[in-house]
Enzyme design. Structure first.
Site, PDB file in Angstrom:
ATOM      1  N   ARG A  78      63.837   8.923 -22.929  1.00 25.80           N
ATOM      2  CA  ARG A  78      63.796   7.691 -21.693  1.00 25.80           C
ATOM      3  C   ARG A  78      62.386   7.124 -22.279  1.00 25.80           C
ATOM      4  O   ARG A  78      61.273   8.046 -22.147  1.00 25.80           O
ATOM      5  CB  ARG A  78      63.763   8.126 -20.435  1.00 25.80           C
ATOM      6  CG  ARG A  78      63.534   6.982 -19.762  1.00 25.80           C
ATOM      7  CD  ARG A  78      63.569   7.272 -18.171  1.00 25.80           C
ATOM      8  NE  ARG A  78      64.865   7.035 -17.973  1.00 25.80           N
ATOM      9  CZ  ARG A  78      65.420   6.967 -16.762  1.00 25.80           C
ATOM     10  NH1 ARG A  78      64.857   6.782 -15.593  1.00 25.80           N
ATOM     11  NH2 ARG A  78      66.753   6.553 -16.492  1.00 25.80           N
TER      12      ARG A  78
ATOM     13  N   HIS B 197      70.266   0.851 -21.512  1.00 28.77           N
ATOM     14  CA  HIS B 197      70.674   1.910 -20.751  1.00 28.77           C
ATOM     15  C   HIS B 197      72.265   2.234 -20.962  1.00 28.77           C
ATOM     16  O   HIS B 197      72.838   2.285 -20.127  1.00 28.77           O
ATOM     17  CB  HIS B 197      70.299   1.869 -19.368  1.00 28.77           C
ATOM     18  CG  HIS B 197      70.342   2.913 -18.386  1.00 28.77           C
ATOM     19  ND1 HIS B 197      70.397   4.261 -18.711  1.00 28.77           N
ATOM     20  CD2 HIS B 197      69.930   3.041 -17.216  1.00 28.77           C
ATOM     21  CE1 HIS B 197      70.079   5.113 -17.897  1.00 28.77           C
ATOM     22  NE2 HIS B 197      69.949   4.456 -16.819  1.00 28.77           N
TER      23      HIS B 197
ATOM     24  N   GLN C 157      74.082   5.076 -18.479  1.00 26.95           N
ATOM     25  CA  GLN C 157      74.415   4.162 -17.010  1.00 26.95           C
ATOM     26  C   GLN C 157      75.716   3.419 -17.441  1.00 26.95           C
ATOM     27  O   GLN C 157      76.812   3.498 -16.617  1.00 26.95           O
ATOM     28  CB  GLN C 157      73.243   3.312 -16.737  1.00 26.95           C
ATOM     29  CG  GLN C 157      73.663   2.870 -15.630  1.00 26.95           C
ATOM     30  CD  GLN C 157      73.480   3.696 -14.226  1.00 26.95           C
ATOM     31  OE1 GLN C 157      72.791   4.733 -14.142  1.00 26.95           O
ATOM     32  NE2 GLN C 157      74.398   3.614 -13.459  1.00 26.95           N
TER      33      GLN C 157
ATOM     34  N   ASP D 277      70.773  -4.587  -9.507  1.00 25.62           N
ATOM     35  CA  ASP D 277      69.840  -3.613  -9.890  1.00 25.62           C
ATOM     36  C   ASP D 277      68.359  -4.184  -9.590  1.00 25.62           C
ATOM     37  O   ASP D 277      68.189  -5.532  -9.323  1.00 25.62           O
ATOM     38  CB  ASP D 277      69.527  -3.348 -11.537  1.00 25.62           C
ATOM     39  CG  ASP D 277      68.828  -2.416 -12.088  1.00 25.62           C
ATOM     40  OD1 ASP D 277      68.162  -1.687 -11.344  1.00 25.62           O
ATOM     41  OD2 ASP D 277      68.578  -2.189 -13.210  1.00 25.62           O
TER      42      ASP D 277
ATOM     43  N   CYS E  66      73.067   0.723 -10.167  1.00 29.72           N
ATOM     44  CA  CYS E  66      72.865   2.118 -10.981  1.00 29.72           C
ATOM     45  C   CYS E  66      71.570   3.040  -9.944  1.00 29.72           C
ATOM     46  O   CYS E  66      71.623   4.168 -10.531  1.00 29.72           O
ATOM     47  CB  CYS E  66      72.090   1.566 -12.453  1.00 29.72           C
ATOM     48  SG  CYS E  66      70.399   0.671 -12.109  1.00 29.72           S
TER      49      CYS E  66
ATOM     50  N   ARG F 170      77.334   9.948 -13.632  1.00 23.28           N
ATOM     51  CA  ARG F 170      76.393  10.037 -14.439  1.00 23.28           C
ATOM     52  C   ARG F 170      76.249  11.524 -15.154  1.00 23.28           C
ATOM     53  O   ARG F 170      76.300  11.983 -16.227  1.00 23.28           O
ATOM     54  CB  ARG F 170      74.914   9.962 -14.069  1.00 23.28           C
ATOM     55  CG  ARG F 170      74.607   8.263 -13.715  1.00 23.28           C
ATOM     56  CD  ARG F 170      74.732   7.552 -15.045  1.00 23.28           C
ATOM     57  NE  ARG F 170      73.763   8.165 -15.987  1.00 23.28           N
ATOM     58  CZ  ARG F 170      72.370   7.742 -16.115  1.00 23.28           C
ATOM     59  NH1 ARG F 170      71.572   7.095 -14.995  1.00 23.28           N
ATOM     60  NH2 ARG F 170      71.652   8.502 -17.148  1.00 23.28           N
TER      61      ARG F 170
HETATM   62  N1  NVA Z   1      66.264  -1.594 -14.834  1.00 23.31           N
HETATM   63  C1  NVA Z   1      65.889  -0.461 -14.093  1.00 23.31           C
HETATM   64  C2  NVA Z   1      66.926   0.553 -14.229  1.00 23.31           C
HETATM   65  C3  NVA Z   1      66.573   2.067 -13.514  1.00 23.31           C
HETATM   66  C4  NVA Z   1      67.614   2.997 -13.748  1.00 23.31           C
HETATM   67  C5  NVA Z   1      64.648  -0.148 -14.915  1.00 23.31           C
HETATM   68  O1  NVA Z   1      64.597   0.012 -16.065  1.00 23.31           O
HETATM   69  O2  NVA Z   1      63.790   0.332 -14.062  1.00 23.31           O
HETATM   70  N1   CP Z   2      70.260   5.160 -12.742  1.00 26.95           N
HETATM   71  C1   CP Z   2      69.177   5.824 -13.257  1.00 26.95           C
HETATM   72  O1   CP Z   2      68.939   5.946 -14.597  1.00 26.95           O
HETATM   73  O2   CP Z   2      68.471   6.716 -12.431  1.00 26.95           O
HETATM   74  P1   CP Z   2      67.071   7.507 -12.519  1.00 26.95           P
HETATM   75  O3   CP Z   2      66.138   6.298 -13.143  1.00 26.95           O
HETATM   76  O4   CP Z   2      66.584   8.107 -11.247  1.00 26.95           O
HETATM   77  O5   CP Z   2      67.362   8.258 -13.816  1.00 26.95           O
END
Ligand code: NVA
Ligand code: CP
Length: 309
Positions: free
Chosen positions: A105, A132, A135, A226, A266, A294
């Protein structure tokens, strides 16, 4: 039958529609009969790297491996930032000697791509600023559970044209699920991602669109939102809140979708901003099924990429 052994998941546009449905079938099987896969990855190790916070991805990434008989090692930048303390290529050449799969990540999509290009073990994108994919696979699984199949279904993504929206566009393109992104001008999905998804959609007939008109949720089978400011955009949160308020998924907006529409997010959710409690806790909200899925999806990815389908 596609064989995913040794493959990476840096972006879903590298996968085919057949790859996605095979992966989802395996995730379904893991959900229904987890006992049949106990020990499938005994002695195997996942290396997970997080430059950003996480609940769902980290816990399912670690727990998923444990449940399959293996183990996971998680690293954050405080323990050494990949590409800073030593080159990405050197990190890859170390990790492939000890581990069986890498999950990352990161802010930069290029960093995940660089790792995948060097490492001889599979690399899974666990979220970047651009995409992502894990997801989107869990979301596709959730829509499939609700409606039986993805082809011909319509998903409305309401909010920022962000990483989650991008991966939904690609998964829709590959599976024949139409995706409309609805949000304010200036926050459209990335044009290159959109064009790439459109090219793939030609084969499945999925309709992909962007509009700034919230009324476009009309008739959608799934309404998805989101956070308005993603991780790394915290400084813009206040300004975005004003611009995105007309796109809040509240009972009135959700009510414009199809009568049996499901609500998706998500997570994490900023309740009272992009979604109200009423919708997040609605009887047709599937947000915690998504979160559960997930786990099944990451387990399916581990099994498919390490052992093969
Ligand atoms: N769009 C959000 C998704 C988190 C799972 C982010 O990147 O923070
Ligand atoms: N949806 C998701 O990726 O959650 P986290 O950021 O908690 O991993």
């Amino acid at each position: 039958m596609p064989n995913l052994k040794g493959r990476d998941l840096v972006a879903l546009w590298d996968w085919s529609g057949e790859d996605v449905s095979a992966l989802l079938d395996l995730a379904d099987a893991l959900k229904r009969k987890p006992g049949e896969y106990q020990g499938a990855l005994a002695g195997r190790t996942a290396f997970l790297y997080f430059e950003k916070p996480s609940l769902r991805t980290r816990v399912t990434g670690e727990a998923g491996m444990i449940q399959l008989g293996g183990g996971a090692v998680t690293q954050t930048p405080e323990m050494g930032r990949i590409g800073v303390r030593e080159t990405v290529a050197d990190v890859a050449r170390n990790l492939e000697r000890w581990c069986d799969v890498i999950g990352m990540r990161t802010f930069s999509q290029a960093l995940v791509e660089q790792m995948a290009a060097t490492a001889r073990i599979p690399v899974i994108n666990l979220l970047t600023d651009l995409l992502h994919p894990c997801q989107a696979l869990a979301d596709a699984m959730t829509v499939r559970e609700a409606f039986g199949e993805l082809a011909g279904r319509r998903l409305a993504f309401v909010g920022d044209g962000n990483n989650v929206a991008h991966s939904l566009l690609v998964v829709g393109a590959l599976t024949g699920m139409s995706v409309t992104v609805i949000g304010p001008r200036g926050f459209e999905p990335n044009l290159r991602v959109f064009d790439r998804a459109r090219e793939l959609a030609a084969a499945t007939g999925a309709a992909l669109a962007y509009t700034d008109d919230p009324a476009a949720v009309e008739g959608a089978d799934a309404v998805y939102t989101d956070v308005w400011a993603s991780m790394g955009q915290e400084k813009e949160a206040e300004q975005r809140r004003r611009l995105f308020m007309p796109y809040q998924v509240n009972a009135a907006l959700f009510g414009r979708a199809s009568a049996d529409a499901i609500f998706l997010h998500c997570l994490p959710a900023h309740r009272g901003e992009e979604v109200t409690d009423e919708v997040a806790d609605h009887e047709r909200s599937r947000i915690f099924d998504q979160a559960e899925n997930r786990l099944h999806v990451i387990k399916a990815l581990y099994v498919a990429l390490i052992n093969g389908l």
